[in-house]
Design a protein around this motif. Structure first.
Motif, PDB file in Angstrom:
ATOM      1  N   GLY B 148      20.756 -12.139  17.280  1.00 27.40           N
ATOM      2  CA  GLY B 148      20.147 -13.143  18.151  1.00 27.40           C
ATOM      3  C   GLY B 148      20.308 -12.812  19.622  1.00 27.40           C
ATOM      4  N   VAL B 149      21.397 -12.119  19.964  1.00 26.49           N
ATOM      5  CA  VAL B 149      21.652 -11.739  21.348  1.00 26.49           C
ATOM      6  C   VAL B 149      20.474 -10.987  21.957  1.00 26.49           C
ATOM      7  CG1 VAL B 149      23.010 -10.067  22.656  1.00 26.49           C
ATOM      8  CG2 VAL B 149      24.154 -11.725  21.241  1.00 26.49           C
ATOM      9  N   LEU B 150      19.780 -10.232  21.110  1.00 24.06           N
ATOM     10  CA  LEU B 150      18.705  -9.381  21.625  1.00 24.06           C
ATOM     11  C   LEU B 150      17.624 -10.192  22.323  1.00 24.06           C
ATOM     12  CD1 LEU B 150      18.149  -6.888  18.689  1.00 24.06           C
ATOM     13  CD2 LEU B 150      19.612  -6.674  20.667  1.00 24.06           C
ATOM     14  N   VAL B 151      17.302 -11.369  21.788  1.00 27.12           N
ATOM     15  CA  VAL B 151      16.137 -12.095  22.292  1.00 27.12           C
ATOM     16  C   VAL B 151      16.335 -12.537  23.744  1.00 27.12           C
ATOM     17  CG1 VAL B 151      14.666 -14.084  21.946  1.00 27.12           C
ATOM     18  CG2 VAL B 151      15.450 -12.776  19.981  1.00 27.12           C
ATOM     19  N   PRO B 152      17.421 -13.296  24.055  1.00 28.12           N
ATOM     20  CA  PRO B 152      17.569 -13.679  25.461  1.00 28.12           C
ATOM     21  C   PRO B 152      17.730 -12.485  26.389  1.00 28.12           C
ATOM     22  CG  PRO B 152      19.445 -14.431  24.156  1.00 28.12           C
ATOM     23  CD  PRO B 152      18.428 -13.948  23.206  1.00 28.12           C
ATOM     24  N   MET B 153      18.445 -11.456  25.925  1.00 27.93           N
ATOM     25  CA  MET B 153      18.648 -10.292  26.797  1.00 27.93           C
ATOM     26  C   MET B 153      17.332  -9.580  27.058  1.00 27.93           C
ATOM     27  SD  MET B 153      21.351  -9.345  28.273  1.00 27.93           S
ATOM     28  CE  MET B 153      21.184  -8.310  29.701  1.00 27.93           C
ATOM     29  N   PHE B 154      16.503  -9.494  26.026  1.00 33.92           N
ATOM     30  CA  PHE B 154      15.170  -8.895  26.174  1.00 33.92           C
ATOM     31  C   PHE B 154      14.375  -9.636  27.248  1.00 33.92           C
ATOM     32  CE2 PHE B 154      10.690  -9.207  24.752  1.00 33.92           C
ATOM     33  CZ  PHE B 154      10.319  -7.881  24.864  1.00 33.92           C
ATOM     34  N   LEU B 155      14.429 -10.954  27.197  1.00 35.01           N
ATOM     35  CA  LEU B 155      13.678 -11.746  28.164  1.00 35.01           C
ATOM     36  C   LEU B 155      14.275 -11.602  29.564  1.00 35.01           C
ATOM     37  CD1 LEU B 155      13.066 -14.961  26.040  1.00 35.01           C
ATOM     38  CD2 LEU B 155      11.454 -13.155  26.566  1.00 35.01           C
ATOM     39  N   ILE B 156      15.611 -11.543  29.639  1.00 35.14           N
ATOM     40  CA  ILE B 156      16.247 -11.450  30.956  1.00 35.14           C
ATOM     41  C   ILE B 156      15.853 -10.141  31.629  1.00 35.14           C
ATOM     42  CG2 ILE B 156      18.470 -11.127  32.096  1.00 35.14           C
ATOM     43  CD1 ILE B 156      19.592 -13.178  30.027  1.00 35.14           C
ATOM     44  N   ILE B 157      15.897  -9.049  30.874  1.00 30.91           N
ATOM     45  CA  ILE B 157      15.493  -7.770  31.470  1.00 30.91           C
ATOM     46  C   ILE B 157      14.003  -7.789  31.791  1.00 30.91           C
ATOM     47  CG2 ILE B 157      15.304  -5.287  31.095  1.00 30.91           C
ATOM     48  CD1 ILE B 157      17.704  -5.441  29.281  1.00 30.91           C
ATOM     49  N   PRO B 246      18.264  -7.522  36.030  1.00 32.77           N
ATOM     50  CA  PRO B 246      18.790  -8.186  37.210  1.00 32.77           C
ATOM     51  C   PRO B 246      20.316  -8.098  37.200  1.00 32.77           C
ATOM     52  CG  PRO B 246      18.103  -9.797  35.588  1.00 32.77           C
ATOM     53  CD  PRO B 246      17.677  -8.467  35.079  1.00 32.77           C
ATOM     54  N   THR B 247      20.947  -8.330  38.356  1.00 31.40           N
ATOM     55  CA  THR B 247      22.398  -8.152  38.447  1.00 31.40           C
ATOM     56  C   THR B 247      23.138  -8.959  37.390  1.00 31.40           C
ATOM     57  OG1 THR B 247      22.139  -7.848  40.805  1.00 31.40           O
ATOM     58  CG2 THR B 247      24.342  -8.324  40.007  1.00 31.40           C
ATOM     59  N   ALA B 248      22.768 -10.211  37.242  1.00 31.12           N
ATOM     60  CA  ALA B 248      23.471 -11.050  36.274  1.00 31.12           C
ATOM     61  C   ALA B 248      23.322 -10.484  34.864  1.00 31.12           C
ATOM     62  CB  ALA B 248      22.927 -12.474  36.330  1.00 31.12           C
ATOM     63  N   GLY B 249      22.136  -9.928  34.564  1.00 37.39           N
ATOM     64  CA  GLY B 249      21.916  -9.320  33.257  1.00 37.39           C
ATOM     65  C   GLY B 249      22.808  -8.105  33.061  1.00 37.39           C
ATOM     66  N   SER B 250      22.929  -7.277  34.101  1.00 35.80           N
ATOM     67  CA  SER B 250      23.793  -6.098  34.006  1.00 35.80           C
ATOM     68  C   SER B 250      25.237  -6.510  33.771  1.00 35.80           C
ATOM     69  CB  SER B 250      23.723  -5.281  35.291  1.00 35.80           C
ATOM     70  OG  SER B 250      22.497  -4.640  35.400  1.00 35.80           O
ATOM     71  N   VAL B 251      25.648  -7.590  34.418  1.00 32.01           N
ATOM     72  CA  VAL B 251      27.033  -8.050  34.265  1.00 32.01           C
ATOM     73  C   VAL B 251      27.317  -8.357  32.799  1.00 32.01           C
ATOM     74  CG1 VAL B 251      28.583  -9.967  34.762  1.00 32.01           C
ATOM     75  CG2 VAL B 251      27.282  -8.915  36.597  1.00 32.01           C
ATOM     76  N   ILE B 252      26.419  -9.096  32.167  1.00 39.22           N
ATOM     77  CA  ILE B 252      26.633  -9.450  30.767  1.00 39.22           C
ATOM     78  C   ILE B 252      26.509  -8.226  29.882  1.00 39.22           C
ATOM     79  CG2 ILE B 252      25.753 -10.831  28.854  1.00 39.22           C
ATOM     80  CD1 ILE B 252      27.119 -12.498  30.901  1.00 39.22           C
ATOM     81  N   LEU B 253      25.517  -7.402  30.185  1.00 38.11           N
ATOM     82  CA  LEU B 253      25.282  -6.203  29.378  1.00 38.11           C
ATOM     83  C   LEU B 253      26.522  -5.323  29.375  1.00 38.11           C
ATOM     84  CD1 LEU B 253      22.847  -5.103  27.876  1.00 38.11           C
ATOM     85  CD2 LEU B 253      22.136  -3.938  29.930  1.00 38.11           C
ATOM     86  N   ALA B 254      27.044  -5.026  30.571  1.00 37.11           N
ATOM     87  CA  ALA B 254      28.202  -4.139  30.653  1.00 37.11           C
ATOM     88  C   ALA B 254      29.469  -4.866  30.229  1.00 37.11           C
ATOM     89  CB  ALA B 254      28.351  -3.635  32.081  1.00 37.11           C
TER      90      ALA B 254
END
Lengths: 483, 508
Positions: B148-157, B246-254
């Motif tokens: 499920g994580v993929l969906v919001p992250m996909f949209l955020i990027i 976006p920066t916030a996305g990178s923060v969660i990703l990393a």
């Protein structure tokens, strides 16, 4: 068997009630003329609800009618419910569309009711003859419905294509049935099963007949390599008709396919499994790969449905109760997410004209956030991403595949589902990442809004309460294996 | 309070915030403002609750705590149970998730200017999924969260990313999806081997998996986790995703998503498939050594700050994978600490990059230089996290790397030596980056007017810095809960291998 003057017809009560109601509506329509289309449509929906109620009151007990040529059991109950829901939604959503396109005629709901009757007979067939009669009853009505927008060349072409290829497949099916009858000496499912379960070697002629039967039925469910008609018909037919084709007849044909494979030919599972596995792999791969290049959203949905047939066939290839249960759960979920996706396609209208390009969805998240969210849910569900219902549909199928040691098939299935995810997610991309090109017409009809809301909620929140659906699917599946 | 389903609260409370954001009506500016505040308060409360988890956590047992169990679906013997619980390994990942979500939302306060409502919804949904992954004790529940994580992250990027965002979003989505679907099949196979999808049961009954089956299952899980970590050679999605996110996305990703792989190895691969883990250890060691050396060198050649930090992440995760499969208690503890430390440090580094991006809208290293003259506070913060990234003693990075090397040295000296090269390659690319961005002469006109850290940005960096120092100076507060659980997992794994007669040659 005691020969009564009148066969026991009570198990077929819903199947007899429906055409009677259809005839009554025909008369209503004839008196009201062109103005009666909306009234007849509502009455048709009501008729379907009545039939559904009668069906449910009948219960899931196994009862035979017409000297064993007709059977009513939990499996038939489950599949008939899906078919009736699919037909009802199609009539409901076609009303506004047909008026917009100037093709509002009262014959449409009546034809859908007649086709539905055929489907219900198919689902309950317990004899080769019943099977064929039900199938043709359905087909004849569908040919007309496909070309319902008769002044449009595309619609007429779709109807003609469907007719020619449908006729071809019916011919193959009939040839297969005659071979089976010739070598088995009977047309009853129970007798054929008893014969095949015996120790006597199975005649090659019967196997050849079985192959023809499978080919004919594969046409009806549009499994590769018998899928060629699907994209053209879906694209050409009026959109509510395409939606109808993608749901109800597909459900009925699959129900028939399953029953024929399990009930009479169950003992030959080793023979037909390899064919079904091939159909399954070919459909999954072709459905996933061919859809990538599509620009027309209706064609895309056609290839998507081919791919989904591939997944459904995994469950049949397993040939176990778990497998059939998986197929039934999948079909029920597929009904909801597919109706929802087609419902959004019905909203794609600008200045009164239907538009069908995927690119036309650009920026939908800005112009119509709710609609974009709904289509997004359907697309993620069709792709099988949790927590949407589509994931659980695939889960049960793969569960059955692993259980039946079809690991290779399951691996191909999940890999093609990743390929398929690409084109489903591409629609999400177009809606959410691209700049808007123009807004769709407002307002959306109330029925359509209602259908979209219900399907989206069911698709998204299925995981909260999967029990009842899975439970009744399990009951339906096991009823098929009772000898 | 002890009877409250604390884990479910932490997991699903963000969805309550989502609900309130969705029902907010009014003008766009008002909705955006409300969405920001609702998201902030929700994530604050969730973080507070997760701290409560730590307070109430009993560090003396390896058993799962805060356990919740409810029948979910059952028919014909096939049961999914909604089963949640945490041990010392998962505890801090939950805290990390809730903290970083909070900081990410604050960091995006002014940066995200369009579709604010959707952005906040995506982050809160993401938080639910991330916390759920670390709490789940049923395979199906775990898998639903994991994918499920993929969906919001996909949209955020894809929505809030940079120019090439569509390509990166697709690459991220399909790459990681391919890995996880194979894991799904393995989960089903586990069901048929054990008769349940319960993780706790499978953990305690690893003998149910034959050696041959273990290898296949291990490989299927590996496909999923190796892509998440990411390990060389399946790391290529990461630099793309980071650069465009976006920066916030990178923060969660990393900070979080990269930890899912390591967490999965510790939670599943080691205790469930000990024989296969033993068998495949050379593979992991080889890939880890390549990852560390190769990506460090690649990082050295980058001209984009975000890409450089992304490659450094891969190198750091090479340490982690090696430490996990060294299978000594020190090394696995070190791997957990290293993941937590990297979660804080890389998140902070991406935020540092984000500070510059917000001002000049570029990540290109060559565009900067001499920033120390105009941004002294920023220069200090960046220096602190650069040093933490290279593992200076006194920072969290040192503790993790030291424990990992200590634990691996006993097992495989050569591997330890190869990976230890990162100890001088890391400072090379990080200090080189620092020199180019912060020092030198301030030549460009647009850099003269650049502003130093705002109070909001300072408020983000201060807690991260304090945590990095806390973990570096007094790691015991973190190690104590981790130790018991890790000891238990390592004991389980080594017991199974020695029972199968596969003694580790290099053990004394």
């Amino acid at each position: 068997m005691p020969h009564l003057a009148v066969p026991d017809m009570s198990p077929a009560l819903p199947e007899m009630l429906l055409p009677a109601l259809a005839m009554a509506l025909l008369i209503v329509g004839a008196f009201r003329g062109e103005r009666g289309a909306r009234l007849v449509s509502w009455l048709a929906v009501f008729a379907l609800i009545v039939v559904l109620a009668v069906l449910l009151l009948g219960g899931p007990e196994r009862r035979f009618g017409f000297y064993g040529m007709f059977v009513s059991d939990a499996f038939a109950l489950f599949m008939n419910t899906l078919v009736l829901i699919g037909s009802g939604v199609a009539i409901l959503l076609a009303m506004d569309y047909n008026e917009e396109q100037g093709i509002a005629r009262f014959e449409f709901p009546v034809l859908v009711l007649l086709a539905t009757t055929g489907m219900m007979v198919m689902v309950s067939a317990n004899d080769l003859i019943t099977l064929y009669v039900g199938l043709e009853l359905q087909n004849l009505a569908l040919y007309v419905v496909a070309s319902f927008d008769r002044d449009s060349p595309r619609s007429s072409e779709a109807g003609l294509k469907y007719f020619v290829l449908g006729g071809l497949s019916s011919g193959m099916l009939l040839y297969g049935l005659s071979l089976v009858y010739g070598f088995a000496g009977t047309t009853g499912f129970a007798e054929i099963a008893r014969l095949l379960a015996g120790s006597a070697p199975v005649s090659p002629g019967l196997i050849v007949g079985l192959v023809f039967v499978i080919a004919g039925l594969a046409f009806k469910i549009s499994a590769v390599p018998f899928h060629m008609w699907t994209p053209d018909v879906y694209e050409g037919a009026p959109t509510p008709v395409s939606m109808f084709f993608a749901v109800a007849p597909k459900m009925a044909a699959l129900a028939l396919f399953i029953r024929v494979m399990i009930a009479p030919f169950g003992p030959l599972v080793g023979e037909w499994r390899q064919i079904v596995v091939f159909l399954s792999i070919a459909s999954m791969v072709f459905g996933a790969v061919a859809a990538i290049a599509q620009r027309n959203v209706k064609r895309l949905m056609a290839y998507s449905s081919i791919g989904h047939v591939g997944y459904l066939l995994i469950g049949l290839a397993a040939g176990t109760t778990e497998g059939i249960r998986g197929v039934l759960v999948y079909l029920a979920i597929y009904l909801f997410m597919n109706v929802g996706a087609w419902g959004v396609i019905l909203c794609m209208r600008r200045q009164g004209q239907m538009i069908e390009e995927i690119a036309d969805l650009a920026g939908l998240s800005r112009t119509r956030p709710a609609l974009a969210l709904a289509l997004g849910i359907f697309m993620f569900s069709l792709a099988g991403i949790p927590p949407t219902a589509g994931f659980f549909a695939k889960l049960y199928i793969f569960f059955a595949a692993i259980d039946a040691h079809l690991v290779g098939l399951a691996v191909i299935g999940v890999v093609t589902s990743v390929v398929g995810a690409f084109y489903y997610v591409r629609i999400v991309k177009v809606m959410y990442f691209d700049e808007p090109t123009g807004a769709f017409d407002t307002p959306i009809a109330g029925e359509l809004k209602g259908v979209l809301f219900v399907t989206a909620v069911v698709t998204l929140f299925f995981f909260l309460l999967p029990g009842p659906l899975v439970g009744s699917a399990a009951a339906a599946a096991s009823s098929l294996f009772v000898r | 309070m002890s009877h409250w389903p604390l884990l479910s609260l932490v997991t699903f409370l963000p969805l309550v915030g989502v609900f309130f954001i969705l029902i907010a009506r009014g003008e766009e500016a008002v909705v955006a403002r409300n969405a920001r505040f609702i998201a902030l308060w929700t994530s604050l409360i969730v973080f507070a609750l997760s701290v409560l988890l730590w307070v109430r956590f009993d560090p003396n047992t390896a058993a799962f705590q805060f356990v919740e169990r409810a029948q979910w679906v059952t028919f014909g013997g096939f049961t999914f149970t909604y089963h949640m619980g945490i041990d010392g390994v998962s505890l801090f990942f939950i805290l990390l998730s809730t903290l970083l979500t909070l900081l990410a939302i604050v960091s995006a306060w002014r940066v995200i200017t369009f579709q604010v409502k959707e952005f906040m919804v995506a982050f809160l949904v993401l938080e639910t999924f991330m916390v759920g992954i670390f709490c789940a004790l049923d395979f199906i529940v775990f898998y639903v969260f994991f994918e499920g994580v993929l969906v919001p992250m996909f949209l955020i990027i894809g929505i809030w990313g940079a120019e090439n965002r569509v390509y990166s979003a697709f690459k991220f989505f399909l790459y990681t999806l391919l890995g996880s679907v194979l894991m799904l099949l393995a989960i089903l196979a586990i069901y048929f081997a054990t008769g349940t999808t319960d993780i706790e049961y499978a953990l305690n009954h690893s003998q149910l998996f034959s050696a041959g089956l273990q290898k296949w299952l291990w490989l299927a899980f590996f496909a999923s986790f190796a892509i998440k970590v990411p390990m060389w050679p399946v790391h290529t999605w990461l630099p793309d995703a980071h650069v465009e996110a976006p920066t916030a996305g990178s923060v969660i990703l990393a900070g979080i998503l990269l930890k899912l792989g390591g967490y999965g190895f510790i939670r599943f691969s080691l205790p469930m498939f000990p024989l296969a883990s033993h068998y495949f250890t050379p593979l992991i060691f080889t890939l880890s050594a390549i990852a560390v050396i190769y990506t460090s060198l690649v990082a050295l050649a980058q001209t984009d700050m975000k890409k450089l930090v992304a490659y450094s992440s891969i190198a750091h995760m090479g340490f982690v994978t090696m430490g996990i499969f060294a299978l000594t208690s020190e090394a696995v503890q070190g791997a957990v600490i290293q993941m937590l430390s990297h979660g804080l440090v890389s998140a902070a580094l991406f935020l540092c990059v984000g500070v510059l991006y917000d001002r000049l809208h570029t990540h290109e290293i060559a565009r900067f230089g001499g920033l120390v003259e105009r941004m002294p506070a920023y220069a200090f913060v960046f220096m602190a996290f650069t040093l933490a990234a290279v593992g200076l003693p006194g920072t969290s990075g040192f503790v993790g790397e030291f424990l990992i090397l200590l634990g691996t040295f006993r097992v495989n000296t050569l591997e330890c030596f190869l990976v230890a090269t990162a100890l001088f390659l890391g400072p090379m690319y990080m200090l080189y980056l620092y020199r180019r961005v912060i020092f030198g002469t301030l030549t460009r006109a647009d850099l003269r007017g650049i502003l130093d850290l705002s109070p909001r940005e300072t408020a983000i960096f201060v807690p991260l810095l304090l945590l990095v120092l806390w973990m570096g100076i007094y790691p015991t507060s973190f190690l104590r809960p981790i130790q018991v659980s890790v000891d238990h997992i390592v004991a389980q794994a080594t017991l199974a291998t020695s029972a199968a007669g596969m003694r580790r040659a290099s053990l004394p």
